[in-house]
Motif scaffolding. Structure first.
Motif, PDB file in Angstrom:
ATOM      1  N   THR A   1       0.813  -1.216   0.000  1.00 44.56           N
ATOM      2  CA  THR A   1       0.000   0.000   0.000  1.00 44.56           C
ATOM      3  C   THR A   1       0.843   1.260   0.000  1.00 44.56           C
ATOM      4  O   THR A   1       0.609   2.173  -0.801  1.00 44.56           O
ATOM      5  CB  THR A   1      -0.921   0.003   1.239  1.00 44.56           C
ATOM      6  N   ALA A   2       1.831   1.335   0.853  1.00 47.29           N
ATOM      7  CA  ALA A   2       2.597   2.561   1.029  1.00 47.29           C
ATOM      8  C   ALA A   2       3.366   2.948  -0.224  1.00 47.29           C
ATOM      9  O   ALA A   2       3.590   4.132  -0.480  1.00 47.29           O
ATOM     10  CB  ALA A   2       3.553   2.409   2.203  1.00 47.29           C
TER      11      ALA A   2
ATOM     12  N   ALA B   1      -5.572  -2.227   5.881  1.00 46.98           N
ATOM     13  CA  ALA B   1      -4.170  -1.828   6.007  1.00 46.98           C
ATOM     14  C   ALA B   1      -3.252  -2.961   5.568  1.00 46.98           C
ATOM     15  O   ALA B   1      -3.511  -4.138   5.844  1.00 46.98           O
ATOM     16  CB  ALA B   1      -3.870  -1.430   7.446  1.00 46.98           C
TER      17      ALA B   1
ATOM     18  N   ALA C   1      -3.575   5.419   2.040  1.00 46.85           N
ATOM     19  CA  ALA C   1      -3.180   4.426   3.036  1.00 46.85           C
ATOM     20  C   ALA C   1      -3.990   4.587   4.312  1.00 46.85           C
ATOM     21  O   ALA C   1      -4.421   3.599   4.929  1.00 46.85           O
ATOM     22  CB  ALA C   1      -1.686   4.554   3.321  1.00 46.85           C
TER      23      ALA C   1
END
Length: 333
Positions: free
Chosen positions: A4-5, A22, A13
């Motif tokens: 994700t990041a 997450a 995010a």
């Protein structure tokens, strides 16, 4: 896929974390003609779709409103898992990768079944009162048709009479508007690139999912038929178009003027699309849309042959030279 990041901005995010996603894997999906971006999410055997429609260029609230309305009427819109409209994030059900257009490229034997299912999905939607959406009124029809004179004509070096163009459309569309009444829910971009096949069988039949419906209006039932059967991005054989139109008419309560209204909205939509594709090239630097114009122009020429299009056809005869029309509209420069 990426974590994700590494793919999403911080706000994305944070949104996924708040929605319980997450650390999921994120796969960006190539975009099209808008500012919206899409991402396919995966985690431990589960999947979802993430849309980013960032303000001020985009507003996800219409998508959310229409999706919930469609679901409430039994239509197969994606389930909404979470949303942050102010930041443009929407997390939805993932309909998979079997987009009707792509699936048919690989499975041409399923064309009849897939288009039949797409027609059958419209019929119940047209049997209920239109949703709480703005009307597809004269001003909207005219504004869209004007895209041809505003973008295509100048790009082709054509000096056209824009004032009489408007008069011709008003004369042609006035009877249709009277017949349209309160209308039905019109999705506006109902075609093979916006229909997902959910576990399709070999013959193309099966349930279909709807996407890209955020611009829905209350309008004429023929409009989405035109979107589907005079597809700007995919060849639809005129014989298949005729069969599917008859399939719809056999199930729906249509008037004696339905064929005329179909031709009217076909010409109106195709004039709009020629203008839009030219604008995407001239303003937005996206030349690939020029390749679709001959297909759109060919469909528009067929529509203009209907007597209901008499005033508009006469305008085209006066303003668009035959050498341009023989070249299926030419290529804007």
């Amino acid at each position: 896929m990426n974590d994700t990041a590494s793919v999403l901005p911080a706000s994305g995010a944070e949104f996924l974390a708040s929605a319980g996603w997450a650390g999921c894997l994120v796969d960006p999906i190539p975009g099209d003609a808008s500012f919206r971006r899409y991402f396919r999410l995966r985690r431990e055997g589960e999947g979802a779709m993430l849309m980013h429609a960032p303000p001020p260029h985009e507003d996800p609230r219409p998508f959310l409103d229409v999706a919930r309305w469609l679901s409430g009427k039994g239509a197969r819109a994606p389930e909404i898992y979470a949303a942050n409209a102010s930041q443009g994030w929407v997390l939805t059900e993932d309909f998979g990768t079997d987009r009707m257009r792509d699936w048919l490229d690989a499975n041409p034997q399923g064309e009849e079944g897939a288009y039949s299912a797409a027609i059958d999905a419209l019929v119940p939607l047209h049997r209920v009162e239109a949703g709480p959406f703005a009307p597809y009124d004269w001003e909207t029809y005219q504004r869209e048709a004007n895209l041809l004179t505003e973008w295509y004509a100048p790009a082709m070096g054509l000096e056209v009479d824009a004032e009489t163009y408007g008069h011709a459309w008003r004369e042609a569309l006035s009877p249709l508007l009277a017949r349209q009444g309160n209308g039905v829910t019109v999705l506006r971009d109902y075609h093979a690139e916006n229909i997902m096949l959910l576990k399709p069988s070999d013959d193309g039949s099966g349930q279909q999912g709807l996407i890209d419906f955020q611009d829905a209006l209350a309008g004429h039932p023929a409009y989405d038929l035109v979107s589907l059967l005079q597809d700007a991005r995919r060849d639809v054989d005129p014989a298949l178009e005729a069969r599917m139109l008859e399939r719809y008419k056999a199930q729906a309560n249509v008037t004696d003027h339905f064929d005329a209204d179909y031709a009217l909205l076909g010409a109106q939509r195709n004039a709009k699309i020629v203008g839009i594709f030219t604008r995407l090239y001239k303003r937005d630097g996206k030349p690939r849309y020029l390749d679709f114009i001959p297909r759109v122009w060919e469909a528009m020429e067929r529509d203009l042959q209907h007597p209901a299009l008499g005033p508009v056809a006469a305008w085209f005869d006066r303003n668009i030279p035959q050498e341009v029309r023989r070249d299926l509209g030419g290529r804007p420069e």
